[in-house]
Design a protein around this motif. Structure first.
Motif, short mmCIF file in Angstrom:
data_model
loop_
_atom_site.label_atom_id
_atom_site.label_comp_id
_atom_site.label_asym_id
_atom_site.label_seq_id
_atom_site.Cartn_x
_atom_site.Cartn_y
_atom_site.Cartn_z
N PHE A 39 -16.62 -47.95 -7.77
CA PHE A 39 -15.33 -48.36 -8.31
C PHE A 39 -14.79 -49.55 -7.51
O PHE A 39 -14.96 -49.62 -6.29
CB PHE A 39 -14.31 -47.21 -8.22
N TYR A 40 -14.16 -50.46 -8.22
CA TYR A 40 -13.53 -51.61 -7.58
C TYR A 40 -12.03 -51.56 -7.86
O TYR A 40 -11.62 -51.19 -8.97
CB TYR A 40 -14.12 -52.90 -8.12
N PRO A 41 -11.20 -51.92 -6.88
CA PRO A 41 -9.75 -51.86 -7.12
C PRO A 41 -9.33 -52.84 -8.20
O PRO A 41 -9.75 -54.00 -8.20
CB PRO A 41 -9.15 -52.23 -5.75
N GLN A 42 -8.51 -52.33 -9.12
CA GLN A 42 -7.97 -53.18 -10.18
C GLN A 42 -6.66 -53.82 -9.71
O GLN A 42 -6.14 -53.50 -8.64
CB GLN A 42 -7.73 -52.35 -11.44
N GLN A 43 -6.14 -54.68 -10.52
CA GLN A 43 -4.90 -55.37 -10.16
C GLN A 43 -3.78 -54.36 -9.88
O GLN A 43 -2.99 -54.53 -8.94
CB GLN A 43 -4.48 -56.32 -11.28
N TYR A 44 -3.71 -53.31 -10.68
CA TYR A 44 -2.64 -52.33 -10.47
C TYR A 44 -2.83 -51.54 -9.18
O TYR A 44 -1.85 -51.15 -8.54
CB TYR A 44 -2.51 -51.38 -11.68
N ASP A 45 -4.08 -51.33 -8.77
CA ASP A 45 -4.32 -50.66 -7.48
C ASP A 45 -3.81 -51.54 -6.34
O ASP A 45 -3.18 -51.04 -5.39
CB ASP A 45 -5.82 -50.39 -7.29
N MET A 46 -4.08 -52.83 -6.45
CA MET A 46 -3.64 -53.76 -5.41
C MET A 46 -2.11 -53.87 -5.39
O MET A 46 -1.50 -54.03 -4.32
CB MET A 46 -4.27 -55.13 -5.61
N GLN A 47 -1.49 -53.76 -6.56
CA GLN A 47 -0.03 -53.81 -6.63
C GLN A 47 0.58 -52.60 -5.91
O GLN A 47 1.56 -52.74 -5.17
CB GLN A 47 0.43 -53.81 -8.09
N ILE A 48 0.00 -51.42 -6.14
CA ILE A 48 0.50 -50.22 -5.46
C ILE A 48 0.33 -50.36 -3.95
O ILE A 48 1.23 -50.02 -3.17
CB ILE A 48 -0.23 -48.96 -5.98
N LEU A 49 -0.82 -50.87 -3.54
CA LEU A 49 -1.07 -51.10 -2.12
C LEU A 49 -0.01 -52.01 -1.52
O LEU A 49 0.55 -51.72 -0.45
CB LEU A 49 -2.47 -51.70 -1.92
N GLN A 50 0.29 -53.10 -2.21
CA GLN A 50 1.27 -54.06 -1.69
C GLN A 50 2.67 -53.45 -1.62
O GLN A 50 3.41 -53.67 -0.65
CB GLN A 50 1.29 -55.31 -2.58
N MET A 51 3.03 -52.66 -2.62
CA MET A 51 4.35 -52.03 -2.60
C MET A 51 4.47 -51.04 -1.44
O MET A 51 5.52 -50.94 -0.81
CB MET A 51 4.62 -51.32 -3.94
N GLU A 52 3.38 -50.36 -1.14
CA GLU A 52 3.40 -49.42 -0.01
C GLU A 52 3.43 -50.17 1.32
O GLU A 52 4.06 -49.72 2.29
CB GLU A 52 2.18 -48.49 -0.07
N LEU A 53 2.76 -51.30 1.38
CA LEU A 53 2.81 -52.13 2.59
C LEU A 53 4.23 -52.62 2.84
O LEU A 53 4.70 -52.68 3.99
CB LEU A 53 1.86 -53.32 2.46
N ASN A 54 4.92 -52.97 1.76
CA ASN A 54 6.31 -53.44 1.89
C ASN A 54 7.22 -52.33 2.40
O ASN A 54 8.17 -52.59 3.14
CB ASN A 54 6.81 -53.94 0.54
N GLU A 55 6.94 -51.08 1.99
CA GLU A 55 7.78 -49.95 2.40
C GLU A 55 7.44 -49.44 3.79
O GLU A 55 8.28 -48.84 4.46
CB GLU A 55 7.62 -48.79 1.41
N ASN A 56 6.19 -49.64 4.21
CA ASN A 56 5.71 -49.09 5.48
C ASN A 56 5.18 -50.21 6.37
O ASN A 56 3.98 -50.51 6.34
CB ASN A 56 4.59 -48.06 5.23
N PRO A 57 6.03 -50.83 7.16
CA PRO A 57 5.63 -51.99 7.97
C PRO A 57 4.48 -51.70 8.92
O PRO A 57 3.66 -52.59 9.19
CB PRO A 57 6.92 -52.32 8.76
N ASP A 58 4.37 -50.48 9.43
CA ASP A 58 3.30 -50.17 10.38
C ASP A 58 1.95 -49.97 9.70
O ASP A 58 0.90 -49.93 10.35
CB ASP A 58 3.65 -48.92 11.20
N LEU A 59 1.94 -49.86 8.37
CA LEU A 59 0.69 -49.65 7.63
C LEU A 59 -0.25 -50.84 7.77
O LEU A 59 -1.45 -50.69 7.95
CB LEU A 59 1.00 -49.37 6.16
#
Length: 858
Positions: free
Chosen positions: A559-579
């Motif tokens: 499986f390869y990450p789709q655009q929506y997977d990367m969007q979720i990742l980025q939103m979580e990065l924005n919420e969790n600075p230490d991530l």
């Protein structure tokens, strides 16, 4: 002595080498470094991603995963680590799971070869028999699909049954230990459906053996043999008790267990619902695929040639890319929803099976015939409900399994076995000319007649319409195309009927020549081997071939990450600075361990693995087939997933609430993100859910409900943020609770592992806390400040507990006692079993040596 021994072992060495050559020749892309791509293995990689990542991160196994269906045990996703010593024997037979899938067909060949030796067949004929069994088309179709544990269980099945036969007929101790070892090996891979069918075959054998013993007044010997085999079975079960115990324990909570809901009673059993269990039922006329592979069109998405009516009509109507279009057409017109191919045992095997019915006498014949008939009748499933209902309602364990057509694995064992035993009788000179010619002619008339009839008049009884044709027509497909499909289905049947007729005639000619001494036995064996290969090899290549193989890189990353997977990742990065820092640290460490080399795929893997172990929320992917989708589980904790034995209550939650888009239910499941298909540009998009309730929260009130029916109905109209739905069985847990307002009260998840959850709680008053985690009390224990504390089920599937006032640490740990105790029992039982194996074989060697010395002294 040495020369005699070596002569005896030559055929066995030749057989093993021949099987290896065949296995690697068939799957020749393995020699180029390629890997087979299997749909179920791809799904396995998705649903097992969290447990494999956890193993890589910690070196520990996890028996629970939250990556699919809200959370569930991993027992039926990946076999738990076992202390059983039997696994080392399994590693030997399976090449330590390397060289897949060549090792699978090697196991098919070797298993049936050993079985035939135990049935008294000479090695050279056993080689031919092993090919007849191992090349059965269904066994290759499941390789293409990736049903790994089923494949291995089928490989061990013949030796288990043959061990029982040998214990009764020849050597009690040797037969029993062979039975015990291979039964333990089959149980190790934990495909209990194949084990059930193995047991059913042995049960039928036992019935005929009992009748024989009763008539011949040797019941004492019968019960003695049964007793020794029972001890052997207990040791085999004990060697794998941890897996069996865990599976049994979970079975009551899974879709294989009994539902507490009272709706649709006529369709329910103590296990699977009848319509679900029988969805894949073999059509009555579909049984003839055993003789004619394309009797029902073969595979659902079959490939047609440029000589087909479909190709010609597409060209006539100027349809572009006709050559590509005909590569996947609805050829199958049987009663199953779809199929990856037919169950074809070979025209040669079918012919000799029918012939053996006229030649064999006694209990072995009637055992094999009865098992074959029962297997076929039960495979009809919903097309023969009187027998199916009998088994679903009254035979213990039968209703725990789906895909009833799978029971044809019994016929795939009994039919080639009977065929070989019939040939053995002929080649051993036990059949006079009159009996031979009668059996020969009758079987040729029956099998040759069937194949001849359908090669001349394929449309005599059928219109070749598939159940899906009407749907295609309603969807706008033209009449002329559907008519062409039906014409091609007819041609497929006709061509394969003629093909089978030719193999029947060729094999009959070889047998006739051998019987009348026109050719010797060894020549006949070789010709049978050649004919079986010419028959079965190209048939199996229809369903699994070089196109099933991909490069190692493709196999490594399913499986390869789709655009929506990367969007979720980025939103979580924005919420969790230490991530981001955690990710960077892992990338640096990975580079240091791999000589500063890292690929984009490996970077993405680190990102999503770190995300998974640093956060705990769920994703509902509506852009995929939500509840048959492993891809989302590869990157996130999914509301959906892919599994054949999900939690029963969670499946009911899907049916009655989630599938109806009940947002209250999705909020209580902490569904933080929705993935959906955009109507404007047809691309998958992400939407964050601001109303997700998080990992845990305090509620103000509760309601007690009488039963599961009222519980699941109440979910349609409640506010999960403030109230609980509680089963009356847990009334005592909540009846002393009185809500007192505390606006500062909070509970927060501070550490996540699949098998360990840690929260901090702070409140002025006692609180009733809800945890957005799936309830399963067979392993999950709760602790408050390190002290074991009770928790209970609420909201149909979630956990709740009373939290006292003040600051506290709340923990959940998943440590099933059945796994810990079971593993210790497995170690002891398997040790005893292996010691007995060594002792019995050593005794056999000494006994034969002593016998040989005595013979020489004479």
């Amino acid at each position: 002595m040495a020369n005699i021994s070596f002569k005896k072992i030559i055929p066995h060495i030749a057989a093993v080498v021949f099987f290896l050559i065949l296995s690697f020749t068939y799957f020749s892309p393995l020699l180029e470094g390629k890997k087979i791509k299997q749909s179920d293995m791809t799904n396995y990689y998705g649903m097992s991603k969290e447990l494999r990542d956890y193993k890589a991160e910690t070196g520990e196994n996890t028996l629970w995963s939250n990556s699919m269906f809200g959370g569930m045990p991993t027992y039926l996703t990946s076999n738990p680590s076992s202390k059983s010593l039997i696994k080392y024997i399994h590693y030997f037979f399976s090449f330590n799971n390397s060289a897949r899938p060549a090792n699978f067909i090697f196991l098919y060949f070797l298993g049936f070869y050993i079985a035939l030796l135990l049935f008294g067949v000479n090695p050279w004929m056993s080689i031919a028999g092993a090919l007849a069994y191992g090349f059965s088309s269904y066994f290759f179709i499941i390789i293409a699909a990736g049903h790994i544990t089923k494949i291995i269980a089928i490989g061990y099945m013949p030796v288990i049954i043959a061990g029982v036969y040998y214990a009764f007929k020849k050597n009690l101790l040797l037969g029993s230990i062979i039975f015990a070892i291979f039964f333990a090996l089959q149980l190790l891979v934990n495909h209990l459906q194949i084990t059930y069918y193995t047991g059913l075959t042995i049960l039928i054998f036992g019935i005929f053996q009992f009748i024989y013993s009763y008539k011949n007044k040797i019941l004492k010997q019968f019960f003695k043999t049964v007793g020794v085999l029972a001890i052997a079975a207990i040791l085999a079960v004990g060697s794998n008790i941890s897996n069996i115990w865990l599976t049994y324990e979970y079975g009551k909570y899974s879709t294989r267990g009994k539902s507490e809901l009272t709706t649709n009673k006529d369709n329910k059993t103590s296990g699977l619902d009848k319509d679900y269990a029988t969805a894949w039922s073999c059509g009555i006329d579909e049984t003839l695929t055993l003789l004619i592979p394309n009797f029902k069109g073969g595979i659902s998405g079959g490939s047609l040639s440029t000589n087909s009516e479909t190709y010609k009509i597409l060209k006539q109507n100027n349809v572009p890319n006709a050559k590509n279009i005909i590569k996947q057409q609805p050829c199958y017109w049987g009663s199953q929803p779809f199929t990856l191919g037919p169950v074809y045992i070979g025209a040669i095997v079918f012919f000799f099976f029918i012939m053996s019915l006229f030649l064999l006498k006694g209990k072995t014949k009637w055992w094999l015939l009865a098992a074959t008939i029962i297997s076929i009748l039960l495979a009809w499933g919903k097309n023969f409900m009187p027998l199916t209902n009998l088994f679903l309602d009254y035979f213990p364990g039968y209703n725990k399994f789906r895909t009833v057509a799978m029971i044809l694995v019994i016929a795939e064992f009994t039919m080639p076995l009977m065929a070989v035993l019939g040939l053995k009788k002929i080649f051993d000179g036990e059949v006079d000319k009159k009996a031979f010619m009668k059996a020969f002619k009758n079987s040729l008339y029956i099998v040759g007649g069937i194949t001849l009839f359908f090669s001349i008049l394929p449309g005599a009884f059928f219109d070749f319409k598939a159940s899906g044709d009407a749907q295609y027509l309603a969807s706008g497909y033209p009449d002329w195309l559907i008519s062409a499909w039906q014409s091609d289905r007819k041609s497929l049947l006709q061509a394969d009927a003629l093909r089978s007729l030719i193999f029947v005639l060729l094999s009959a000619t070889v047998l006739l020549a051998a019987y009348y001494k026109k050719i010797n036995k060894n020549t006949a064996y070789i010709l049978f081997i050649v004919l079986i290969l010419i028959d079965m090899w190209p048939i199996n290549k229809r369903y699994v071939n070089n196109n099933n193989f991909v490069t190692k890189k493709e196999a490594k990353t399913p499986f390869y990450p789709q655009q929506y997977d990367m969007q979720i990742l980025q939103m979580e990065l924005n919420e969790n600075p230490d991530l981001q820092q955690k990710i960077n640290n892992k990338i640096v460490r990975y580079k240091q361990e791999n000589k500063n080399k890292i690929t984009n795929d490996e970077i993405n893997n680190i990102k999503f693995t770190t995300l998974n172990f640093s956060t705990d929320y769920r994703v509902l992917n509506l852009a995929a087939s939500t509840f048959n989708d492993a891809g989302t589980s590869y990157f996130h904790k999914s509301i959906g997933g892919y599994h054949g034995a999900k939690m029963k209550r969670y499946q009911e939650l899907i049916t009655y609430q989630i599938s109806k888009n009940n947002m209250d239910v999705l909020n209580m499941l902490n569904t933080k993100y929705f993935i959906f298909q955009s109507k404007n540009n047809n691309q998958a998009m992400v939407q964050k859910n601001p109303n997700a309730l998080g990992n845990a929260w305090f509620v103000q009130k509760y309601k007690i409900f009488e039963n599961a029916d009222s519980e699941i109905t109440a979910l349609s109209h409640f506010n999960p943020a403030n109230e609980l739905i509680v089963d009356k069985r847990f009334k005592k847990q909540v009846e002393d609770f009185t809500y007192k307002k505390d606006s500062s009260a909070n509970i927060k998840l501070i550490e996540y592992k699949p098998i360990y959850l840690k929260y901090t709680s702070n409140s002025k008053f006692d609180q009733l806390a809800v945890f957005s985690e799936i309830y399963y009390d067979k392993g999950w224990d709760a602790f408050i400040d390190g002290k074991l504390s009770p928790y209970f089920r609420v909201n149909y599937v979630l956990r709740a507990m009373n939290i006292p006032a003040g600051k506290h640490t709340v923990e959940f740990q998943f440590k099933p006692k059945s796994y810990i105790i079971g593993n210790n029992i497995s170690l002891v039982s398997s040790s005893i079993l292996i010691l007995l194996l060594i002792a019995i074989f050593a005794n056999e060697i000494l006994r034969k040596k002593e016998k040989s010395i005595n013979t020489e002294n004479r």
